[in-house]
Design a protein around this motif. Sequence first.
Motif, PDB file in Angstrom:
ATOM      1  N   PHE A  97      40.940  25.452  41.084  1.00 12.51           N
ATOM      2  CA  PHE A  97      39.511  25.535  41.377  1.00 12.51           C
ATOM      3  C   PHE A  97      38.930  26.830  40.829  1.00 12.51           C
ATOM      4  N   TRP A 106      38.662  26.570  37.083  1.00 16.75           N
ATOM      5  CA  TRP A 106      37.550  25.685  36.724  1.00 16.75           C
ATOM      6  C   TRP A 106      36.211  26.403  36.905  1.00 16.75           C
ATOM      7  N   TYR A 157      32.541  20.002  41.279  1.00 18.95           N
ATOM      8  CA  TYR A 157      34.011  19.983  41.281  1.00 18.95           C
ATOM      9  C   TYR A 157      34.523  18.619  41.719  1.00 18.95           C
ATOM     10  N   HIS A 173      34.320  16.546  38.820  1.00 20.81           N
ATOM     11  CA  HIS A 173      35.388  16.922  37.891  1.00 20.81           C
ATOM     12  C   HIS A 173      36.708  16.274  38.284  1.00 20.81           C
TER      13      HIS A 173
END
Length: 414
Positions: free
Chosen positions: A47, A50, A85, A88
């Motif tokens: 995370f 990203w 996220y 994603h």
Amino acid sequence: MTPGTPRNRSDQTLAGSFERYLQDKGKGRGGDGGNYRRNAARELERFAKWAAGDRGDNDWTGILPDDVDRDPTFEELDERVFRKYARHLVGDRGLKLNTVQTYYRYISAWCGWCVNEGYLEAHYAQRASAMAPLPEDDGRKPGDQQAWTSEQRHDLTRHVDGRARDAVEAYTTLPENTDPLDKQRARYAALKTARDRALVFVLAYTAVRVGELLRDPNDPRRRGIRWEDISLDDGSMDVYRKKQQWDAASLPDPAISPLRSYRKLMEPPTERWPVFPTFDQRTLAELVQEELTERGERPEAITKRREEYARDLLLALDADIRPPSITTDGARSILQRLSEVAEIDINHPKHDYLAPHGGRRGMGEVLVRAFGYTVAARYVDNSEEMVRERYSHIEAGELGDVATEALEEIDDVG
């Protein structure tokens, strides 16, 4: 730093919080062991990468403007980031639907911890808009939704009951010469465990929706139940139902005793006090200071008065400064903590803790099996059609038993 105290979020990097979080969640001395810690560490690192756009082929844009060269901080986090996220996870890694849910839960659990530790102001990862991209239909039937089993209900209620009994006894048996602040600390601990016990018992036995019981920051009508809404003698409470109206809900015997004991310990100054107030220190500190200022007290007097109390909640009780109810997100955080501490055995694809809706569905299971769909529908405040659909696995099992019995009779005749 006092739990809940706001931090300077503009200079706190995400990765800077990971080790403390993982220590809290880890097993063994120092919190450096356990499968959960290892898996959570992996997903938190992903995370963070990203968010920073840290990938070799540079197809991760990150969450910072292109002209900013630094790691993201908590100041940049909001529900839109977690929504991105979630999207994603769904589309970028070819993951199975249940795996997407699992990986997102690691990030969501960290987000909830960050709220408690003062890194974040709200549990952004649990916002509906943040979770919207996550897969909803993974092929599971309604009966596969989490429902607390009798064993899980027993284990959790026994755990919170034991904690509350111990804390209340520790407070009520203090020697007369106990330091006043130490006595206040003991009372605060007793109040907190008694509140948690009452909340668990209500969720476990009433089948009331958590949104009907607690505060929803996005809906001023859902301000959380108050003591004036509860009649312990009649075994009922008034809640604002999903159908947008106030209605009476049942309080069965198992929930009444914890509520009665908790009320006696709290001694709410008025009936308008929330049954389940927040214990968040940051919220209460701001509330107490604002209210006392509005009442005309000077800053020095307020500071001195607060120093006389171990916790602002106790000052709020004495001064009748009514705090807000805990939120639905707060209830989920409490149940996550209690499920982990009580070491509840949970095997579910979506939740690694006993979620609030699981208590409601668990009671629905009990009532359908014991009294049928009509009675269960009335208790859980739903249509009989909806209850039949949601608990169709029960009817399917019963029909299976009938079919088996019929086949056995035919075989016997043959």
